[in-house]
Motif scaffolding. Structure first.
Motif, PDB file in Angstrom:
ATOM      1  N   ILE A   1      59.044 -16.141  50.583  1.00 16.69           N
ATOM      2  CA  ILE A   1      58.477 -14.978  49.911  1.00 16.69           C
ATOM      3  C   ILE A   1      57.129 -15.497  49.590  1.00 16.69           C
ATOM      4  CG2 ILE A   1      60.614 -14.120  49.113  1.00 16.69           C
ATOM      5  CD1 ILE A   1      59.992 -15.640  46.335  1.00 16.69           C
ATOM      6  N   PRO A   2      56.175 -14.665  49.164  1.00 20.18           N
ATOM      7  CA  PRO A   2      54.877 -14.893  48.777  1.00 20.18           C
ATOM      8  C   PRO A   2      54.627 -15.706  47.708  1.00 20.18           C
ATOM      9  CG  PRO A   2      55.154 -12.476  49.368  1.00 20.18           C
ATOM     10  CD  PRO A   2      56.630 -13.186  49.246  1.00 20.18           C
ATOM     11  N   VAL A   3      53.982 -16.834  47.229  1.00 20.92           N
ATOM     12  CA  VAL A   3      53.701 -17.508  45.998  1.00 20.92           C
ATOM     13  C   VAL A   3      53.787 -16.827  45.025  1.00 20.92           C
ATOM     14  CG1 VAL A   3      52.256 -19.259  45.108  1.00 20.92           C
ATOM     15  CG2 VAL A   3      52.497 -19.303  47.589  1.00 20.92           C
ATOM     16  N   GLU A   4      53.102 -15.701  44.710  1.00 25.14           N
ATOM     17  CA  GLU A   4      53.085 -14.931  43.591  1.00 25.14           C
ATOM     18  C   GLU A   4      54.495 -14.858  43.132  1.00 25.14           C
ATOM     19  OE1 GLU A   4      51.188 -14.184  46.175  1.00 25.14           O
ATOM     20  OE2 GLU A   4      49.233 -14.816  45.388  1.00 25.14           O
ATOM     21  N   ALA A   5      55.465 -14.120  44.102  1.00 30.23           N
ATOM     22  CA  ALA A   5      56.821 -13.592  43.945  1.00 30.23           C
ATOM     23  C   ALA A   5      57.540 -14.926  43.545  1.00 30.23           C
ATOM     24  CB  ALA A   5      57.360 -13.099  45.230  1.00 30.23           C
ATOM     25  N   ALA A   6      57.345 -16.343  44.310  1.00 27.27           N
ATOM     26  CA  ALA A   6      58.056 -17.310  43.743  1.00 27.27           C
ATOM     27  C   ALA A   6      57.745 -17.818  42.260  1.00 27.27           C
ATOM     28  CB  ALA A   6      57.707 -18.771  44.704  1.00 27.27           C
ATOM     29  N   VAL A   7      56.274 -17.633  41.991  1.00 25.89           N
ATOM     30  CA  VAL A   7      55.937 -17.999  40.570  1.00 25.89           C
ATOM     31  C   VAL A   7      56.727 -17.224  39.433  1.00 25.89           C
ATOM     32  CG1 VAL A   7      54.129 -18.038  39.107  1.00 25.89           C
ATOM     33  CG2 VAL A   7      53.878 -19.262  41.384  1.00 25.89           C
ATOM     34  N   GLU A   8      56.813 -16.008  39.832  1.00 29.19           N
ATOM     35  CA  GLU A   8      57.442 -15.021  39.032  1.00 29.19           C
ATOM     36  C   GLU A   8      59.006 -15.392  38.756  1.00 29.19           C
ATOM     37  OE1 GLU A   8      58.029 -12.277  36.238  1.00 29.19           O
ATOM     38  OE2 GLU A   8      56.054 -12.737  37.130  1.00 29.19           O
ATOM     39  N   ILE A   9      59.461 -15.883  39.854  1.00 31.73           N
ATOM     40  CA  ILE A   9      60.989 -16.397  39.664  1.00 31.73           C
ATOM     41  C   ILE A   9      60.928 -17.599  38.729  1.00 31.73           C
ATOM     42  CG2 ILE A   9      62.919 -17.368  40.774  1.00 31.73           C
ATOM     43  CD1 ILE A   9      62.055 -15.689  43.292  1.00 31.73           C
ATOM     44  N   ALA A  10      60.088 -18.253  38.959  1.00 30.29           N
ATOM     45  CA  ALA A  10      60.108 -19.582  38.098  1.00 30.29           C
ATOM     46  C   ALA A  10      59.823 -19.120  36.765  1.00 30.29           C
ATOM     47  CB  ALA A  10      59.012 -20.484  38.481  1.00 30.29           C
ATOM     48  N   ARG A  11      58.763 -18.281  36.421  1.00 28.20           N
ATOM     49  CA  ARG A  11      58.610 -17.793  35.150  1.00 28.20           C
ATOM     50  C   ARG A  11      59.896 -17.108  34.452  1.00 28.20           C
ATOM     51  NH1 ARG A  11      53.030 -14.761  36.808  1.00 28.20           N
ATOM     52  NH2 ARG A  11      51.487 -16.484  36.471  1.00 28.20           N
ATOM     53  N   THR A  12      60.473 -16.267  35.291  1.00 31.14           N
ATOM     54  CA  THR A  12      61.801 -15.647  34.631  1.00 31.14           C
ATOM     55  C   THR A  12      62.940 -16.862  34.337  1.00 31.14           C
ATOM     56  OG1 THR A  12      61.552 -13.778  36.260  1.00 31.14           O
ATOM     57  CG2 THR A  12      63.579 -14.057  35.369  1.00 31.14           C
ATOM     58  N   VAL A  13      63.093 -17.827  34.908  1.00 33.35           N
ATOM     59  CA  VAL A  13      64.158 -19.029  34.957  1.00 33.35           C
ATOM     60  C   VAL A  13      63.757 -19.413  33.513  1.00 33.35           C
ATOM     61  CG1 VAL A  13      65.269 -20.955  35.610  1.00 33.35           C
ATOM     62  CG2 VAL A  13      64.822 -18.951  36.947  1.00 33.35           C
ATOM     63  N   LEU A  14      62.120 -19.798  33.447  1.00 34.73           N
ATOM     64  CA  LEU A  14      61.733 -20.415  32.206  1.00 34.73           C
ATOM     65  C   LEU A  14      61.976 -19.550  31.057  1.00 34.73           C
ATOM     66  CD1 LEU A  14      58.909 -22.376  33.826  1.00 34.73           C
ATOM     67  CD2 LEU A  14      60.706 -23.463  32.907  1.00 34.73           C
ATOM     68  N   GLN A  15      61.637 -18.425  31.115  1.00 39.68           N
ATOM     69  CA  GLN A  15      61.910 -17.210  29.958  1.00 39.68           C
ATOM     70  C   GLN A  15      63.190 -17.269  29.385  1.00 39.68           C
ATOM     71  OE1 GLN A  15      59.465 -16.066  28.017  1.00 39.68           O
ATOM     72  NE2 GLN A  15      61.149 -14.971  26.789  1.00 39.68           N
ATOM     73  N   GLN A  16      63.998 -17.263  30.578  1.00 39.70           N
ATOM     74  CA  GLN A  16      65.494 -16.992  30.134  1.00 39.70           C
ATOM     75  C   GLN A  16      65.715 -18.342  29.038  1.00 39.70           C
ATOM     76  OE1 GLN A  16      67.192 -16.902  33.849  1.00 39.70           O
ATOM     77  NE2 GLN A  16      66.977 -14.298  33.824  1.00 39.70           N
ATOM     78  N   SER A  17      65.294 -19.422  29.185  1.00 43.87           N
ATOM     79  CA  SER A  17      65.629 -20.383  28.542  1.00 43.87           C
ATOM     80  C   SER A  17      65.136 -20.148  27.002  1.00 43.87           C
ATOM     81  CB  SER A  17      64.885 -21.787  28.959  1.00 43.87           C
ATOM     82  OG  SER A  17      65.277 -22.849  28.126  1.00 43.87           O
ATOM     83  N   LEU A  18      63.998 -19.699  26.932  1.00 44.88           N
ATOM     84  CA  LEU A  18      63.462 -19.151  25.607  1.00 44.88           C
ATOM     85  C   LEU A  18      64.045 -18.185  25.040  1.00 44.88           C
ATOM     86  CD1 LEU A  18      59.576 -19.331  26.328  1.00 44.88           C
ATOM     87  CD2 LEU A  18      61.309 -21.239  25.368  1.00 44.88           C
ATOM     88  N   ALA A  19      64.660 -17.296  25.703  1.00 45.99           N
ATOM     89  CA  ALA A  19      65.508 -16.158  25.377  1.00 45.99           C
ATOM     90  C   ALA A  19      66.749 -16.545  24.882  1.00 45.99           C
ATOM     91  CB  ALA A  19      65.473 -14.965  26.455  1.00 45.99           C
ATOM     92  N   GLY A  20      67.363 -17.475  25.448  1.00 45.70           N
ATOM     93  CA  GLY A  20      68.625 -18.103  24.799  1.00 45.70           C
ATOM     94  C   GLY A  20      69.730 -18.662  25.849  1.00 45.70           C
ATOM     95  N   SER A  21      69.167 -18.966  27.064  1.00 48.93           N
ATOM     96  CA  SER A  21      69.818 -19.767  27.949  1.00 48.93           C
ATOM     97  C   SER A  21      69.798 -21.370  27.502  1.00 48.93           C
ATOM     98  CB  SER A  21      69.524 -19.548  29.340  1.00 48.93           C
ATOM     99  OG  SER A  21      68.459 -20.029  29.722  1.00 48.93           O
ATOM    100  N   TYR A  22      68.700 -21.720  26.884  1.00 46.54           N
ATOM    101  CA  TYR A  22      68.384 -23.046  26.415  1.00 46.54           C
ATOM    102  C   TYR A  22      68.670 -23.962  27.584  1.00 46.54           C
ATOM    103  CZ  TYR A  22      69.657 -20.362  22.167  1.00 46.54           C
ATOM    104  OH  TYR A  22      69.759 -19.299  21.109  1.00 46.54           O
ATOM    105  N   SER A  23      67.857 -24.105  28.609  1.00 48.41           N
ATOM    106  CA  SER A  23      68.050 -24.941  29.866  1.00 48.41           C
ATOM    107  C   SER A  23      66.542 -25.803  29.974  1.00 48.41           C
ATOM    108  CB  SER A  23      68.092 -23.936  30.888  1.00 48.41           C
ATOM    109  OG  SER A  23      69.126 -22.953  30.950  1.00 48.41           O
TER     110      SER A  23
END
Length: 653
Positions: free
Chosen positions: A496-518
């Motif tokens: 996928i385009p780099v921008e989409a890849a970065v958005e996936i990374a942001r989502t996984v990291l944000q989920q940690s802050l939102a309660g997945s604590y990873s």
């Protein structure tokens, strides 16, 4: 000069007296952790409030793994004992007993009934049917294998849990409520709830008794490490057996964004806290250093990459106040050619000329700046042979010592835990081979899924098929560049385009802050930077944008070695001498953590006990500030301290 052993040596000038050419071989030791059930139980205030009882008669060998779950949850205030070694007087010293799965005789059933009736708390994993009256349950025919549980988020224990049904592995017995409350129900993948409780809680006499219908220890081990029956099987269609092959059809891709194992471990910790809430406030340890809400573990595999390219990548990481692990695979040479290479490195360092491959002094400088530079072994010729050969090559080039974390080339995996067992025997203490890569993570509709395929964002030690704990942590690699964007070797996943890849990374990291604590480990290959051109540009954008997001969110960017050091300090820390004075509304306890690891640990204390609220916290007699910390439906006060021996006092009013 030629040394006494006939080996070429070089004098000082940053090298000291260096033996070159031959390299070293790893020295094997026992890969297993100490069996805690063999340690004598402490008495009095040393006892701590929690006791884990292992049933020696159990067919299920994963009872001791419940201790790893307690530590992962920061409940480092427990002791372990075999069931046969305890009596009524022993149990009275503990506030809560966690009973591993296994059959009980009549005397043991009566022992548990008496303990709870007098005010004790009991949590039984897949209990013996004779405990049903104590648990407020009635056994009915049947069981659910490889099912789901649906947490009742309206129950005080379920509050803060996820609403989606969660997978479990193993078999859950069917019960009917006969006075107990359901905390969670058995369910199917469509979240259709059955009438059978998965987790229940019951008041009995002056105490409380809780039931887990399946064994949480076995389930978490299988969720994290895959199906042991599929070990050494090629299942994802991609050449080479990898750890993720054991997850094809094992993990529900609709739930992969949820750390399912972690959520069930947090359900256990909430159950423990709730059962003790009218007795005492229970301290615990936060998952990460300080007030961090997650971690980004920056790693990069490097296959013979030039030193200048590695330096460029490390400099970009340093610009974001981060450190990185470089897993390096040097070209293989014989002893004589390796000796010549060492001499060339020495000459380059003396003259200031640039060398193609890293020199020992460059490696030492990177380490001095906080980065990790270590082995990336090829094991195509065989697990042990590959380790022996690459260890010798790595150390023979002067790159030693070999660091205690690793990722294997092509992430090839042997057995259910055989790779981890061999690595542990060589002193490796963290493995990053559970790697989000390949067609295992593409659903039937063709959509690529991302998240936590091991059900976890937390490091835990491996457990083998016999329930023995290995002295090596599993840290999954959740963000993988070759799964997202095209790599030069052409085996990418989504492409996928780099921008989409970065958005996936942001989502996984944000989920940690939102309660997945990873703790999210990311793969940033060094090779595209060496190839240059558009590949290097894309790899740079993926690297820098992911790092920038983490830095902006206050997520620490650490090497795997730094993360291992913190993980070991937290795992080995103890909370003991816990005393609650209800009349003075004063909680006191001791924290012991090895100061040699120089970790910053955060102790969590309930901000309220009944109607009393926390008004002051002291560390070693000095009042300290504390920060608010929300964890899985509960509020805590966080106190950050350096590892060492500390006396902590919390006063409520």
């Amino acid at each position: 000069m030629i040394g006494a052993a006939g080996v070429l040596t070089l004098p000082a000038l940053g090298y000291g007296l260096v033996r070159v050419g031959g390299g070293e071989f790893p020295r094997a030791t026992s890969p297993y952790a100490v069996d805690e059930s063999t340690r004598p139980l402490s008495s009095g205030e040393m006892a701590g409030p929690l006791l884990l009882l292992i049933n020696e008669r159990a067919e299920n060998p994963f009872g001791a793994y419940l201790g790893e779950i307690l530590r992962a949850e920061g409940l480092n205030c427990f002791q372990v004992a075999p069931l046969s070694a305890v009596n009524s007087a022993t149990l009275e010293r503990f506030r809560l007993v966690l009973l591993a799965e296994g059959p009980l005789d009549r005397a043991q059933v009566e022992l548990m009934e008496s303990y709870v009736a007098r005010g004790g708390r009991l949590i039984a994993m897949r209990p013996d049917v004779h405990l049903a009256p104590l648990l407020g349950l009635e056994r009915v025919a049947g069981n659910t294998a490889e099912g789901y549980l649906q947490v009742d988020t309206g129950h005080p224990v379920g509050r803060g849990g996820v609403a989606e049904a969660l997978q479990f592995h193993g078999s859950a017995d069917h019960y009917r409520l006969a006075g107990a409350q359901a905390v969670a129900w058995l369910a199917d993948s469509a979240q259709a709830r059955t009438d059978f409780p998965a987790v229940s809680l019951h008041r009995y006499g002056q105490g409380q008794a809780a039931m887990w219908a399946y064994d949480l220890g076995r389930s978490v081990a299988y969720m994290r490490q895959g199906n042991p029956a599929w070990a050494n099987q090629e299942r994802d269609g991609r050449d080479g057996v990898r750890a993720q092959d054991a997850f094809v059809g094992w993990v529900d891709l609709d739930r992969i964004a949820i750390p399912q194992a972690d959520e069930q471990m947090r359900l256990l910790s909430r159950l423990i806290s709730e059962m003790l809430s009218d007795v005492m406030p229970l301290p615990r340890l936060w998952y990460f250093p300080g007030a961090a809400g997650g971690m980004l573990i920056a790693t990069g595999d490097s296959h013979q990459s030039p030193a200048s390219v590695i330096e460029d990548v490390l400099a970009r990481v340093e610009q974001r106040q981060g450190h990185m692990s470089i897993y390096y695979a040097p070209p293989l040479m014989n002893d004589w050619r390796r000796t010549i290479q060492r001499v060339q490195s020495w000459v380059a360092d003396l003259s200031g000329a640039s060398a193609d491959l890293p020199t020992p002094s460059q490696v030492a400088a990177w380490r001095a700046r906080g980065h990790e530079f270590t082995l990336h072994p090829y094991v195509e010729e065989g697990l042990e042979a590959g380790w022996q050969r690459y260890w010798k090559e790595f150390t023979g080039r002067g790159y030693g010592p070999v660091s205690p974390t690793v990722r294997t080339h092509r992430i090839l995996w042997t057995g259910w835990v055989e790779t981890a067992r061999l690595q542990a025997s060589y002193g490796i203490r963290m493995n990053l081979d559970y790697y989000h890569y390949g067609p295992a993570f593409r659903d039937q509709a063709g959509e690529w899924r991302y998240g936590h395929f091991t059900g976890s964002g937390l490091p835990m030690r491996f457990v083998d098929e016999h329930g023995r704990i290995l002295n090596i942590y599993q840290q999954p690699t959740q963000l993988v560049d070759e799964q997202l964007i095209r790599m030069p070797w052409g085996l990418g996943g989504a492409d996928i385009p780099v921008e989409a890849a970065v958005e996936i990374a942001r989502t996984v990291l944000q989920q940690s802050l939102a309660g997945s604590y990873s703790a999210v480990a990311a793969q940033f290959h060094i090779d595209p930077f060496a190839i240059g051109g558009d590949l290097a540009v894309k790899a740079g954008r993926w690297l820098e944008s992911t790092l920038d997001y983490a830095a902006a969110q206050g997520i620490p960017i650490w090497s795997a070695a730094e993360w291992l050091s913190f993980t070991e300090a937290r795992h080995e820390a103890t909370l003991d001498q816990i005393h609650w004075d209800p009349s003075g509304r004063r909680l006191s306890f001791r924290l012991m953590a090895s100061p040699t690891l120089q970790a910053e640990l955060t102790v969590l204390i309930p901000p309220q006990q009944g109607e009393a609220r926390l008004v002051q916290a002291e560390v070693d007699g000095t009042a300290v500030a504390y920060h608010e910390r929300h964890l899985s439906g509960s509020n805590y006060a966080g106190i950050s301290v350096k590892a060492g021996l500390h006396q902590i006092v919390a006063t409520y009013s």
